[in-house]
Design an enzyme around this catalytic site. Structure first.
Site, short mmCIF file in Angstrom:
data_model
loop_
_atom_site.label_atom_id
_atom_site.label_comp_id
_atom_site.label_asym_id
_atom_site.label_seq_id
_atom_site.Cartn_x
_atom_site.Cartn_y
_atom_site.Cartn_z
N CYS A 101 12.27 43.76 15.54
CA CYS A 101 12.72 43.88 14.15
C CYS A 101 12.19 42.68 13.38
O CYS A 101 11.23 42.03 13.82
CB CYS A 101 14.25 44.00 14.07
SG CYS A 101 15.16 42.57 14.66
N ASN A 128 15.08 39.33 14.67
CA ASN A 128 15.52 39.29 16.08
C ASN A 128 16.92 38.71 16.22
O ASN A 128 17.25 38.06 17.21
CB ASN A 128 14.52 38.52 16.97
CG ASN A 128 14.72 38.71 18.47
OD1 ASN A 128 14.45 37.81 19.26
ND2 ASN A 128 15.20 39.86 18.88
N ARG A 155 19.07 43.88 14.56
CA ARG A 155 18.74 45.20 15.12
C ARG A 155 18.14 45.16 16.51
O ARG A 155 18.58 45.90 17.40
CB ARG A 155 17.79 45.95 14.16
CG ARG A 155 18.45 46.34 12.86
CD ARG A 155 17.43 46.76 11.83
NE ARG A 155 16.61 45.62 11.41
CZ ARG A 155 15.55 45.69 10.62
NH1 ARG A 155 15.16 46.87 10.16
NH2 ARG A 155 14.89 44.61 10.28
N SER A 156 17.09 44.35 16.71
CA SER A 156 16.42 44.41 18.03
C SER A 156 17.28 43.85 19.17
O SER A 156 17.24 44.40 20.27
CB SER A 156 15.02 43.80 18.00
OG SER A 156 15.03 42.44 17.64
N ASP A 173 17.84 47.65 7.84
CA ASP A 173 18.22 46.25 8.03
C ASP A 173 19.66 46.04 7.55
O ASP A 173 19.95 46.25 6.37
CB ASP A 173 17.24 45.40 7.19
CG ASP A 173 17.42 43.93 7.44
OD1 ASP A 173 18.45 43.53 8.03
OD2 ASP A 173 16.53 43.17 7.04
P1 4NP Z 1 17.06 41.89 11.82
O1 4NP Z 1 17.84 41.47 10.49
O2 4NP Z 1 15.61 42.05 11.42
O3 4NP Z 1 17.69 43.20 12.18
O4 4NP Z 1 17.30 40.80 12.83
C1 4NP Z 1 17.47 40.37 9.70
C2 4NP Z 1 17.86 39.10 10.07
C3 4NP Z 1 17.53 38.03 9.26
C4 4NP Z 1 16.83 38.24 8.09
C5 4NP Z 1 16.44 39.49 7.73
C6 4NP Z 1 16.76 40.58 8.54
N1 4NP Z 1 16.54 37.14 7.25
O5 4NP Z 1 16.03 37.35 6.13
O6 4NP Z 1 16.79 35.99 7.65
#
Ligand code: 4NP
Length: 162
Positions: A7, A10, A13-14, A129
């Protein structure tokens, strides 16, 4: 067989997909046959544990994410893994940018693995997300990971028992 879920960060989702997959693979007594990991396309959360909201939502369903730590995907991962399974189309695009051309077929979307008989997710291409949204988003990620990981195990089974 080796699989890396991917994702953006990390931390939501992942790692959720990794935790669900580990649990289901254990139940299916296939833990020795499948290596499971996860990574982010971004570098903001390297070394960080999964988001508290993801951890708690997963914990309520019996999945443990505590030991996981964020890492960023690297070109060498395309050699190490048989499948790199992305959560959304942006993840796919980011993976394709660093992927050796001959390894591109290893990049897939998680929701491709939901069985067609599961009408709840027909037409849903991505795992959205949940980072900037509410608690429902984390429950939906879990629902999607459960449906897709069951389908993924079913899809892999013929190769694992051959
Ligand atoms: P993920 O979610 O891709 O599912 O781990 C996110 C985690 C952090 C951020 C964006 C999406 N961020 O912008 O920090």
């Amino acid at each position: 067989m080796s699989i890396c879920f991917v994702c953006l960060g990390n931390i939501c989702r992942s790692p959720t997909a990794e935790g669900v997959m580990r649990h289901l693979v254990g139940e299916a007594r296939l833990a020795e046959r499948i290596l499971i990991d996860s990574a982010g396309t971004g570098d903001w959360h390297i070394g960080a544990p999964p988001d508290d909201r993801a951890r708690h939502a997963a914990g309520r369903r019996g999945y443990k994410l505590e030991a996981l730590r964020g890492r960023q995907i690297a070109p060498a991962d395309f050699e190490r893994f048989d499948l790199l399974i992305a959560m959304d189309d942006k993840n796919v695009a980011a993976l394709r940018r660093i992927c050796p051309p001959e390894q591109r077929d290893k990049i897939r979307l998680l929701m491709e693995f939901v069985p067609e008989t599961d009408s709840r997710w027909s037409g849903t291409r991505e795992v959205a997300d949940p980072y900037f949204g509410g608690a429902d988003g984390f429950e939906q990620v879990l629902d999607q990971c459960e449906a897709a990981c069951r389908g993924l195990i079913a899809a892999l089974r013929p190769q694992l028992t051959a």
